[in-house]
Design an enzyme around this catalytic site. Structure first.
Site, PDB file in Angstrom:
ATOM      1  N   ASP A  49     -45.094 -73.750   1.326  1.00 16.61           N
ATOM      2  CA  ASP A  49     -44.933 -73.218   2.202  1.00 16.61           C
ATOM      3  C   ASP A  49     -45.322 -73.076   3.508  1.00 16.61           C
ATOM      4  O   ASP A  49     -46.061 -72.135   3.653  1.00 16.61           O
ATOM      5  CB  ASP A  49     -43.418 -72.747   2.600  1.00 16.61           C
ATOM      6  CG  ASP A  49     -42.325 -72.050   3.933  1.00 16.61           C
ATOM      7  OD1 ASP A  49     -42.682 -72.550   5.094  1.00 16.61           O
ATOM      8  OD2 ASP A  49     -42.481 -71.317   4.424  1.00 16.61           O
TER       9      ASP A  49
ATOM     10  N   ASP B 183     -45.023 -77.392  11.363  1.00 14.18           N
ATOM     11  CA  ASP B 183     -43.606 -77.578  10.764  1.00 14.18           C
ATOM     12  C   ASP B 183     -43.605 -78.296   9.554  1.00 14.18           C
ATOM     13  O   ASP B 183     -42.980 -79.151   9.612  1.00 14.18           O
ATOM     14  CB  ASP B 183     -42.929 -76.244  11.411  1.00 14.18           C
ATOM     15  CG  ASP B 183     -42.265 -75.739  10.170  1.00 14.18           C
ATOM     16  OD1 ASP B 183     -42.412 -74.772   8.816  1.00 14.18           O
ATOM     17  OD2 ASP B 183     -40.747 -75.659  10.443  1.00 14.18           O
TER      18      ASP B 183
END
Length: 400
Positions: free
Chosen positions: A272, A98
């Site tokens: 992202d 992540d």
């Protein structure tokens, strides 16, 4: 391994400074990952799940964090994982990679195994990800990402309690270090794996390159630079934005044009990996919908077009630091082989541009998610405060 049809991913990368800071790109160490689609995660449709993540990012700043706040990744529609060893001898864990969070931790499913390299720091750790969270103790241990990526004394969380992480053992956090602020009781900030690879001299630049293989079902992270064998152009860099709250993530400034018409003037947003779609401010989204003639599909939450409208789609241009990154008509549609995985109809044509949920001017007016990143190589560079993009063999692919 996940079924091939269920494979997809996202990877967060944001953008930074200028060409004055070239990165090493030869023989940099890499970590392979695989990706999956969590279809209709937690009963959200794909657009709702992305929008919930975006709104959490818009409304959570460092100054407002209570020490354990982050955005939802446990319910992400797309995710990617890597095999990571912890301890000596190493126990292998399946960790979610992540770029939008920065704590590395294990123990959600496979228990943590203490070895002679394990050191309990005495600190407690707690991080909330919206629809999931973990808490436990913070340890120092040896983390093995690959034969040439071994980190001794890496700070990791060991979960005593975790929920919302089905099928994974924890998270490999490679976001900005400041996202660890207040998450561990006896320290202010926790060095990330990239921080430690750099401080220990394993990599010469604190940078991370992200590549999705054609089709997006797998890819690789390159630590310390980028893999020039995966790019078909030079990497162009832009500085990180100074506009909050985008500046708290991997944030950049860009404008967007559809064909020759501007739909989003220059503004701040983020790149992202944890967002599946491309989200843009509501006023820009309305212009895009009008220009394409699309209608909103209630099952998927996506815009839907006819085959005739698809034939007339124009290039969607992302203007970043003086370079235009064109998303072709095929790049603007959801892979039709995955339509039913998101609650759609197999023959329909869905668009991957969606509404962020607020008009422009919030300080986070777009998110370039996986649907953008699978078409372009991305580099986020902490050392030089910059993010870069390059074209790849997937940029003009017609695989969707």
């Amino acid at each position: 391994m996940f079924p091939s049809k269920a494979l997809l991913s996202i990877l967060l990368i944001a953008l930074s400074a200028v060409d004055a800071f070239p990165l090493r790109h030869e023989a940099a160490p890499t970590l392979a990952f695989t990706a999956r689609v969590n279809a209709r995660a937690n009963n959200f449709n794909i657009a709702d799940a992305d929008r919930a993540r975006a709104q959490a990012m818009q409304h959570t700043s460092f100054s407002k964090r209570a020490g354990s706040s982050s955005f939802s990744i446990a319910s992400a529609v797309t995710s990617y994982t890597a095999q990571v060893g912890v301890g000596s001898p190493a126990t292998q864990y399946t960790l979610l990679i992540d770029t939008g969070s920065s704590n590395t931790w294990v123990g959600a499913n496979t228990p943590y195994t203490r070895t002679n390299t394990s050191v309990d720091t005495g600190g407690s750790v707690s991080v909330s990800y919206g629809s999931g969270e973990f808490s436990g103790e913070e340890y120092l241990d040896t983390v093995t990402l690959g034969s040439d990526l071994v980190i001794t004394g890496q700070s990791i969380g060991v979960a005593s309690s975790a929920y919302g992480f089905n099928g994974i053992d924890g998270i490999l956090g490679v976001g900005p270090t400041d996202l660890t602020l207040g998450t561990v009781s006896n320290v202010n900030l926790v060095p990330t794996v990239t921080d430690n690879l750099y401080s220990k001299g394993t990599i010469g630049t604190e940078a991370l390159g992200v590549y999705f293989a054609p089709g997006g079902s797998a890819g690789e992270l390159t630590f310390g630079g980028f893999d020039s064998s995966k790019t078909t152009s030079s990497v162009n860099y832009v500085p990180l934005t100074t506009t909050s709250p985008a500046s708290e993530y991997w944030g950049i400034d860009q404008s967007i044009t559809y064909g020759s018409s501007t739909i989003l003037s220059a503004t701040a947003g983020i790149v992202d990996t944890g967002t599946t779609l491309i989200l843009i401010a509501t006023d820009a989204f309305n212009k895009y919908q009008s220009a394409t003639g699309a209608t909103l599909d209630s099952n998927t939450g996506l815009l839907m077009i006819t085959s005739g409208q698809y034939a007339n789609l124009q290039t969607l241009n992302f203007n970043i630091g003086g370079t235009s990154y064109g998303l072709t008509p095929n790049g603007q549609i959801w892979p039709r082989s995955l339509n039913t995985d998101i609650g759609g109809t197999s023959n329909n044509i869905y668009l991957i541009v969606n509404d962020i949920g607020s008009n422009s001017g919030t300080g986070l007016d777009f998110i370039n998610g996986y649907s953008f990143l699978q078409r372009f190589y991305s580099v986020f560079d902490t050392t030089n405060h910059q993010v870069g993009f390059a074209t790849t063999s997937s940029t003009s692919a017609v695989s969707n």
